[in-house]
Design a protein around this motif. Structure first.
Motif, PDB file in Angstrom:
ATOM      1  N   GLY A  31      14.406  12.378 -13.917  1.00 45.75           N
ATOM      2  CA  GLY A  31      13.223  11.656 -14.376  1.00 45.75           C
ATOM      3  C   GLY A  31      12.766  10.550 -13.441  1.00 45.75           C
ATOM      4  O   GLY A  31      11.761   9.898 -13.704  1.00 45.75           O
ATOM      5  N   ASN A  32      13.483  10.318 -12.333  1.00 47.03           N
ATOM      6  CA  ASN A  32      13.054   9.317 -11.358  1.00 47.03           C
ATOM      7  C   ASN A  32      11.903   9.871 -10.532  1.00 47.03           C
ATOM      8  O   ASN A  32      11.957  11.007 -10.063  1.00 47.03           O
ATOM      9  N   VAL A  33      10.869   9.064 -10.348  1.00 46.36           N
ATOM     10  CA  VAL A  33       9.694   9.480  -9.599  1.00 46.36           C
ATOM     11  C   VAL A  33       9.808   8.937  -8.176  1.00 46.36           C
ATOM     12  O   VAL A  33      10.100   7.752  -7.985  1.00 46.36           O
ATOM     13  N   THR A  34       9.562   9.793  -7.196  1.00 43.78           N
ATOM     14  CA  THR A  34       9.579   9.375  -5.796  1.00 43.78           C
ATOM     15  C   THR A  34       8.188   9.537  -5.204  1.00 43.78           C
ATOM     16  O   THR A  34       7.539  10.567  -5.406  1.00 43.78           O
ATOM     17  N   LEU A  35       7.755   8.502  -4.481  1.00 40.87           N
ATOM     18  CA  LEU A  35       6.516   8.557  -3.718  1.00 40.87           C
ATOM     19  C   LEU A  35       6.878   8.462  -2.248  1.00 40.87           C
ATOM     20  O   LEU A  35       7.497   7.479  -1.822  1.00 40.87           O
ATOM     21  N   ASP A  36       6.528   9.480  -1.494  1.00 45.86           N
ATOM     22  CA  ASP A  36       6.609   9.464  -0.041  1.00 45.86           C
ATOM     23  C   ASP A  36       5.183   9.612   0.456  1.00 45.86           C
ATOM     24  O   ASP A  36       4.478  10.556   0.059  1.00 45.86           O
ATOM     25  N   ALA A  37       4.754   8.686   1.308  1.00 48.76           N
ATOM     26  CA  ALA A  37       3.373   8.711   1.781  1.00 48.76           C
ATOM     27  C   ALA A  37       3.288   8.133   3.184  1.00 48.76           C
ATOM     28  O   ALA A  37       4.207   7.457   3.654  1.00 48.76           O
ATOM     29  N   GLN A  38       2.187   8.432   3.837  1.00 55.07           N
ATOM     30  CA  GLN A  38       1.846   7.838   5.126  1.00 55.07           C
ATOM     31  C   GLN A  38       0.580   7.023   4.911  1.00 55.07           C
ATOM     32  O   GLN A  38      -0.388   7.515   4.324  1.00 55.07           O
ATOM     33  N   ILE A  39       0.601   5.774   5.370  1.00 50.54           N
ATOM     34  CA  ILE A  39      -0.544   4.884   5.200  1.00 50.54           C
ATOM     35  C   ILE A  39      -1.080   4.533   6.576  1.00 50.54           C
ATOM     36  O   ILE A  39      -0.316   4.124   7.456  1.00 50.54           O
ATOM     37  N   GLY A  40      -2.367   4.718   6.761  1.00 46.39           N
ATOM     38  CA  GLY A  40      -3.019   4.385   8.021  1.00 46.39           C
ATOM     39  C   GLY A  40      -4.157   3.409   7.782  1.00 46.39           C
ATOM     40  O   GLY A  40      -4.919   3.569   6.839  1.00 46.39           O
ATOM     41  N   VAL A  41      -4.249   2.408   8.645  1.00 51.00           N
ATOM     42  CA  VAL A  41      -5.320   1.414   8.569  1.00 51.00           C
ATOM     43  C   VAL A  41      -5.890   1.255   9.969  1.00 51.00           C
ATOM     44  O   VAL A  41      -5.139   1.152  10.942  1.00 51.00           O
ATOM     45  N   ARG A  42      -7.218   1.247  10.066  1.00 51.78           N
ATOM     46  CA  ARG A  42      -7.833   1.004  11.373  1.00 51.78           C
ATOM     47  C   ARG A  42      -9.207   0.375  11.219  1.00 51.78           C
ATOM     48  O   ARG A  42      -9.955   0.711  10.301  1.00 51.78           O
ATOM     49  N   PRO A  43      -9.522  -0.554  12.134  1.00 60.19           N
ATOM     50  CA  PRO A  43     -10.878  -1.083  12.161  1.00 60.19           C
ATOM     51  C   PRO A  43     -11.841   0.030  12.591  1.00 60.19           C
ATOM     52  O   PRO A  43     -11.485   0.894  13.398  1.00 60.19           O
ATOM     53  N   VAL A  44     -13.052   0.007  12.071  1.00 61.35           N
ATOM     54  CA  VAL A  44     -14.042   1.022  12.410  1.00 61.35           C
ATOM     55  C   VAL A  44     -14.381   0.964  13.896  1.00 61.35           C
ATOM     56  O   VAL A  44     -14.644   1.989  14.518  1.00 61.35           O
ATOM     57  N   SER A  45     -14.310  -0.220  14.479  1.00 63.86           N
ATOM     58  CA  SER A  45     -14.723  -0.417  15.872  1.00 63.86           C
ATOM     59  C   SER A  45     -13.714   0.090  16.899  1.00 63.86           C
ATOM     60  O   SER A  45     -13.991   0.041  18.093  1.00 63.86           O
ATOM     61  N   GLN A  52     -10.062   2.869  17.728  1.00 60.52           N
ATOM     62  CA  GLN A  52      -9.210   3.982  17.305  1.00 60.52           C
ATOM     63  C   GLN A  52      -7.753   3.555  17.192  1.00 60.52           C
ATOM     64  O   GLN A  52      -6.862   4.389  17.085  1.00 60.52           O
ATOM     65  N   ALA A  53      -7.498   2.241  17.232  1.00 60.27           N
ATOM     66  CA  ALA A  53      -6.129   1.719  17.167  1.00 60.27           C
ATOM     67  C   ALA A  53      -5.646   1.709  15.715  1.00 60.27           C
ATOM     68  O   ALA A  53      -5.991   0.818  14.945  1.00 60.27           O
ATOM     69  N   TRP A  54      -4.861   2.698  15.370  1.00 65.71           N
ATOM     70  CA  TRP A  54      -4.336   2.822  14.021  1.00 65.71           C
ATOM     71  C   TRP A  54      -3.098   1.968  13.839  1.00 65.71           C
ATOM     72  O   TRP A  54      -2.273   1.862  14.730  1.00 65.71           O
ATOM     73  N   LYS A  55      -2.949   1.401  12.656  1.00 64.02           N
ATOM     74  CA  LYS A  55      -1.673   0.852  12.196  1.00 64.02           C
ATOM     75  C   LYS A  55      -1.153   1.882  11.211  1.00 64.02           C
ATOM     76  O   LYS A  55      -1.789   2.142  10.193  1.00 64.02           O
ATOM     77  N   LEU A  56      -0.027   2.485  11.531  1.00 64.60           N
ATOM     78  CA  LEU A  56       0.529   3.545  10.688  1.00 64.60           C
ATOM     79  C   LEU A  56       1.881   3.116  10.153  1.00 64.60           C
ATOM     80  O   LEU A  56       2.686   2.528  10.870  1.00 64.60           O
ATOM     81  N   GLN A  57       2.116   3.428   8.894  1.00 64.37           N
ATOM     82  CA  GLN A  57       3.377   3.038   8.263  1.00 64.37           C
ATOM     83  C   GLN A  57       3.768   4.113   7.253  1.00 64.37           C
ATOM     84  O   GLN A  57       2.933   4.573   6.475  1.00 64.37           O
ATOM     85  N   GLY A  58       5.039   4.480   7.268  1.00 65.91           N
ATOM     86  CA  GLY A  58       5.559   5.368   6.246  1.00 65.91           C
ATOM     87  C   GLY A  58       5.941   4.554   5.019  1.00 65.91           C
ATOM     88  O   GLY A  58       6.335   3.393   5.126  1.00 65.91           O
ATOM     89  N   PHE A  59       5.800   5.145   3.862  1.00 65.09           N
ATOM     90  CA  PHE A  59       6.156   4.482   2.612  1.00 65.09           C
ATOM     91  C   PHE A  59       7.015   5.430   1.799  1.00 65.09           C
ATOM     92  O   PHE A  59       6.673   6.609   1.644  1.00 65.09           O
ATOM     93  N   SER A  60       8.119   4.924   1.277  1.00 66.57           N
ATOM     94  CA  SER A  60       8.967   5.721   0.401  1.00 66.57           C
ATOM     95  C   SER A  60       9.610   4.796  -0.623  1.00 66.57           C
ATOM     96  O   SER A  60      10.173   3.762  -0.266  1.00 66.57           O
ATOM     97  N   ALA A  61       9.480   5.159  -1.892  1.00 68.50           N
ATOM     98  CA  ALA A  61      10.072   4.361  -2.969  1.00 68.50           C
ATOM     99  C   ALA A  61      10.282   5.259  -4.180  1.00 68.50           C
ATOM    100  O   ALA A  61       9.624   6.291  -4.332  1.00 68.50           O
ATOM    101  N   THR A  62      11.199   4.829  -5.033  1.00 70.79           N
ATOM    102  CA  THR A  62      11.528   5.569  -6.249  1.00 70.79           C
ATOM    103  C   THR A  62      11.515   4.610  -7.431  1.00 70.79           C
ATOM    104  O   THR A  62      11.902   3.449  -7.303  1.00 70.79           O
ATOM    105  N   ALA A  63      11.057   5.101  -8.578  1.00 69.71           N
ATOM    106  CA  ALA A  63      11.039   4.303  -9.814  1.00 69.71           C
ATOM    107  C   ALA A  63      11.458   5.200 -10.972  1.00 69.71           C
ATOM    108  O   ALA A  63      11.162   6.393 -10.979  1.00 69.71           O
ATOM    109  N   PRO A  64      12.135   4.617 -11.972  1.00 64.48           N
ATOM    110  CA  PRO A  64      12.521   5.423 -13.134  1.00 64.48           C
ATOM    111  C   PRO A  64      11.298   5.815 -13.956  1.00 64.48           C
ATOM    112  O   PRO A  64      10.455   4.982 -14.263  1.00 64.48           O
ATOM    113  N   GLY A  65      11.205   7.110 -14.277  1.00 62.11           N
ATOM    114  CA  GLY A  65      10.071   7.599 -15.054  1.00 62.11           C
ATOM    115  C   GLY A  65      10.430   7.958 -16.479  1.00 62.11           C
ATOM    116  O   GLY A  65       9.559   8.109 -17.325  1.00 62.11           O
TER     117      GLY A  65
END
Length: 183
Positions: free
Chosen positions: A128-142, A144-157
């Motif tokens: 019943g534990n929920v896991t979120l694995d995701a990739q998050i990208g942020v960049r200014p429109v002006s 192409q320099a991306w800031k990229l970060q992996g995200f992984s966490a688990t919570a009891p569901g």
């Protein structure tokens, strides 16, 4: 007379076979730490999800090789669209000095910064534990320099649809915390 009695008996037996009414669930924004802001316009683009999550039913706890779903417990909207909307709400709460816009929404203002998220996994395990694995990208429109970060966490569901939606909302809020830090 016999025909009428049979009709009533048939109708009564069919009424007992009716499935229960569906219940609809949604994710909710959760509070997080607020940060300043520089009066930027932040555009949250469409959230990518794997094909196995692109369904109406909530995923039920199961093993690593099996995808189970609740029969009458459904998402109130397509999951990817709901994730995008809730991320906009979460980021707006965390970045009160900025304007957070939903890319593809009714307001077509050009953002200064894009936030993009690819969900890799967002489901409960057998306990019943929920896991979120995701990739998050942020960049200014002006740039192409991306800031990229992996995200992984688990919570009891807890193994219930309500617990699942609450755990997913909590994890999505934690992903918003990371995205706000990258902006």
């Amino acid at each position: 007379m016999k025909r009428r009695g049979f009709s009533l008996l048939l109708a009564a037996s069919l009424a007992g076979c009716a499935s229960p009414a569906p219940r609809y669930y949604r994710l909710a924004a959760v509070p997080g730490a607020t940060r300043g802001g520089d009066a930027r316009r932040i555009g949250v683009r469409n959230v990518g999800i794997p094909g196995d999550l692109d369904q109406n039913s909530l995923a039920r706890p199961g093993n690593a090789y099996e995808l189970n779903a609740y029969a009458n417990d459904l998402w109130a909207a397509p999951l990817a669209a709901m994730l995008q909307t809730v991320m906009v709400q979460d980021l707006a709460q965390r970045l009160p000095g900025d304007v957070v816009l939903q890319d593809g929404g009714a307001i077509g203002a050009m953002p200064d910064v894009y936030v993009e998220i690819q969900v890799l996994r967002f489901a409960p395990d057998a306990s019943g534990n929920v896991t979120l694995d995701a990739q998050i990208g942020v960049r200014p429109v002006s740039t192409q320099a991306w800031k990229l970060q992996g995200f992984s966490a688990t919570a009891p569901g807890g193994g219930t649809p309500e617990g699942l939606a609450a755990a997913m909302s909590t994890l999505w809020g934690q992903a918003a915390d990371m995205a706000a830090g990258l902006v």
